[in-house]
Design a protein around this motif. Structure first.
Motif, PDB file in Angstrom:
ATOM      1  N   GLY A 337       0.946  -1.112   0.027  1.00 16.27           N
ATOM      2  CA  GLY A 337      -0.081   0.104  -0.001  1.00 16.27           C
ATOM      3  C   GLY A 337       0.821   1.382  -0.073  1.00 16.27           C
ATOM      4  N   VAL A 338       2.294   0.989   0.158  1.00 16.20           N
ATOM      5  CA  VAL A 338       2.959   2.204   0.006  1.00 16.20           C
ATOM      6  C   VAL A 338       3.669   2.224  -1.222  1.00 16.20           C
ATOM      7  N   ASN A 428       0.625  -7.053   6.635  1.00 11.57           N
ATOM      8  CA  ASN A 428       1.409  -6.011   6.434  1.00 11.57           C
ATOM      9  C   ASN A 428       0.885  -5.056   5.359  1.00 11.57           C
ATOM     10  N   LYS A 429      -0.412  -4.668   5.447  1.00  9.24           N
ATOM     11  CA  LYS A 429      -1.030  -3.903   4.669  1.00  9.24           C
ATOM     12  C   LYS A 429      -1.245  -2.485   5.469  1.00  9.24           C
ATOM     13  N   VAL A 430      -1.018  -1.549   4.662  1.00 12.55           N
ATOM     14  CA  VAL A 430      -1.236   0.077   5.413  1.00 12.55           C
ATOM     15  C   VAL A 430      -2.668   0.109   6.277  1.00 12.55           C
ATOM     16  N   THR A 431      -2.454   0.504   7.498  1.00 10.16           N
ATOM     17  CA  THR A 431      -3.614   0.866   8.100  1.00 10.16           C
ATOM     18  C   THR A 431      -3.697   2.365   8.409  1.00 10.16           C
ATOM     19  N   ALA A 432      -2.587   2.985   8.710  1.00 10.03           N
ATOM     20  CA  ALA A 432      -2.575   4.311   8.962  1.00 10.03           C
ATOM     21  C   ALA A 432      -1.244   4.964   9.205  1.00 10.03           C
ATOM     22  N   LEU A 433      -0.977   6.206   9.036  1.00  9.38           N
ATOM     23  CA  LEU A 433       0.160   6.937   9.049  1.00  9.38           C
ATOM     24  C   LEU A 433       0.120   7.595  10.265  1.00  9.38           C
TER      25      LEU A 433
END
Length: 613
Positions: A337-338, A428-433
């Protein structure tokens, strides 16, 4: 009983405020080439008028400093005078009670340090070093030296094809630049003295819209020389265009499947449609330029070495672009996702559009590339798009119109937040920054630096993170070939030759680092002239276009006509060209605002425009 009256601004103060606004316009329109000593002296006199005179450094020091500066301008100063100026300015800067005196002293010190040769010229020869170096402001600020007053005059007479031919004499990308150029030429437009700068890019757009397809000029006699151009971006294709025009045979080696470089793979189609970019490329190729696509320079399998190019061709021009992304160096950056701006815009350049429907997107960065990614994510259907930047909005390097356009389309600018880490789920998927809130601090390099605010880290939920903090050059193949490389860029002289490497030249992003398209084009133009000279020739490119004489009627005050865009609610749903062209009436009115500095002012001392190079 005493009575209070409502405070009103006096007529005198109203006039002074108007004079200040006039002065602001004059400062904004200051052309390059003016005498720095004279300018410093004028600014010093302005500071003296603002001083209250209570402290000795201001009351006495500024007066003495002003007299010393006048001695330099009058030709009565000596080298010792400069030492006294330096000592006096230092004393004022260190001891004045308020910023008026302190900043005036610092200004003189900066001028003396940076323009010492100009001060010495006044002392030794009693004349300004710049002399008549004040050229036409818009032309001087155009990296490619395009004859701007000339093509504006042609647009005003609706001679659009001639306008395109005149632009192409110095810039073979009139279509692309009409849509995406950052128009540095407007920065010092003398029309600012009256009201506002000419919409120069709009004039170029009017020319290409009205002209249609304009064929290139006739090629000169064949020389039998062959030149290799590595990189099919704006710089490489510009060099190829002019070298081919001069009679040399050029072969362009491009590692991607299409030509255009960052014009294709770094600028979204809603700003520069591919079919319009192709018009410029087709014109260049029509001269007989050869192309080898999907060809990479290197020593690996299927790659062509730099040494082979040097042996096979009489000269080589390297113009590789900045297609390598920069990393955040934070935890979680390798998560699913990055992606980088280079990756996103590169796919769009190959007509592979992302699908962000139902996604929350965070774009990290504050430049024009970050805005391109932000607006592309909106068009890709994202539910929410945020641009996270560690400084304030006013400190962003993106053009104001790009920021405003993104906001109008629904993007949220999250200012004063620096990336801290990327949160992921079990897969390992994006959930937040996670971000570190900042506050603005000390000014460094012209912009306030972000410093710790003392606030707790904040969590921004998101599904996609696009990193748009800059690009880098892949200079390894050139370093392996023995070429000088410094901090990821190729070391080349200002005239584009690589010192110590016979017959090899370099320019564009691979020398300067990521820059604007017009600067890359200018580097390609310079390289072409120098390669031609290296090959033993001195070809001159001329153009037989009759430039209209200036209109001698009085110039009325008139507002600037800006380019309009399709409504935000309409344009944000597709990648079609968002900017609307000027109408014929609007283009003629805007052309009529031009003061024709090529015929009046300092332009008359330059002997008119350059008709050849």
């Amino acid at each position: 009983m005493s009575r209070l009256s409502i405070k009103q601004e006096s007529r005198a103060q109203t006039v002074v405020e108007g004079l200040y606004k006039d002065m602001e316009r004059r400062i904004s329109a200051s052309p390059s080439g003016i005498c720095p000593v004279d300018t410093t002296s004028a600014f010093l006199k302005m500071c003296m008028t603002q001083s209250c005179g209570k402290c000795t450094p201001c009351r006495v020091g500024l007066f003495q400093l002003d007299q010393l500066m006048d001695m330099v301008l009058d030709g009565t100063a000596t080298v010792d005078t400069l030492h006294i100026i330096h000592t006096t300015a230092t004393a004022i800067a260190n001891s004045a009670d308020c910023a008026i005196g302190a900043e005036a002293g610092k200004m003189v010190l900066r001028s003396l340090d940076g323009c010492y040769d100009d001060y010495m010229a006044h002392i030794k020869s009693q004349s300004c070093k710049a002399k008549l170096d004040m050229s036409i402001p818009c032309v001087a600020n155009c990296p490619a030296d395009v004859d701007i007053p000339g093509y504006i005059a042609l647009v005003g007479e609706k001679r659009y094809a001639d306008a395109v031919r005149l632009i192409r004499k110095d810039n073979p990308f009139p279509v692309a630049c009409a849509l995406i150029c950052e128009h540095p030429c407007e920065a010092r437009c003398r029309r600012t003295l009256m009201d506002a700068p000419i919409n120069i890019r709009g004039m170029k757009r009017a020319a290409i819209d009205g002209a249609g397809i304009v064929p290139p000029p006739e090629r000169m006699a064949v020389t039998g020389k062959e030149v290799a151009v590595i990189g099919g971006g704006p710089s490489g294709l510009t060099a190829a265009y002019y070298l081919q025009l001069m009679g040399h045979q050029v072969t362009v080696f491009e590692q991607r499947s299409s030509l255009g470089g960052m014009l294709r793979y770094g600028i979204p189609a809603y700003r520069l449609p591919r079919e319009m970019l192709q018009q410029d490329i087709d014109c260049i190729l029509s001269l007989g330029v050869k192309v080898q696509l999907n060809t990479r320079i290197g020593t690996g399998a299927g790659e062509i070495s730099m040494e082979e190019r040097q042996e096979r061709y009489n000269a080589v021009y390297s113009s590789i672009g900045a297609h390598k992304d920069k990393k955040l160096d934070v935890e979680g950056e390798e998560a699913e996702g990055v992606m980088s701006a280079v990756e996103l815009l590169g796919k769009i350049g190959d007509n592979c559009y992302p699908d962000f429907r139902g996604k929350r997107v965070c774009v990290i960065g504050g430049g024009n590339v970050a805005m391109d990614c932000t607006r592309s994510a909106i068009r890709a259907g994202a539910d929410k798009v945020m641009c996270v930047y560690r400084r304030r909005i006013e400190d962003m390097t993106a053009l104001p119109e790009e920021i405003q356009g993104a906001q109008a389309e629904g993007a949220e600018i999250v200012e004063l937040h620096a990336p801290l880490r990327i949160e992921t789920d079990s897969s390992n998927k994006v959930t937040a920054l996670w971000t570190d809130p900042k506050q603005i601090g000390i000014i460094k390099g012209g912009r306030p630096s972000p410093v710790d605010s003392g606030k707790e880290p904040e969590r921004i939920p998101c599904d996609i993170i696009i990193v748009a903090i800059g690009q880098a050059i892949d200079a390894d193949p050139f370093a392996e070939a023995g070429m000088p490389v410094n901090r990821g860029t190729i070391k080349a002289a200002l005239w584009t030759a690589i010192e110590g490497v016979e017959g090899v030249f370099a320019g564009g992003d691979c020398v300067t680092g990521p820059a604007t398209a017009i600067r890359a084009i200018a580097a390609g133009k310079v390289a072409a002239a120098n390669i031609d000279n290296y090959l033993g020739y001195n070809h001159t490119i001329t153009l037989n276009v009759d430039i209209p004489e200036p209109n001698l009627k009085d110039r009325d005050y008139c507002g600037r006509i800006n380019m309009e865009e399709r409504p935000a609610d309409e344009r944000k749903h597709d990648f079609k060209l968002m900017e609307l062209p000027l109408t014929e009436k609007a283009a003629c009115q805007e052309a009529g605002r031009c003061l024709r500095c090529d015929h009046f002012g300092c332009g008359i001392f330059k002997g008119g425009r350059k008709q050849e190079w």
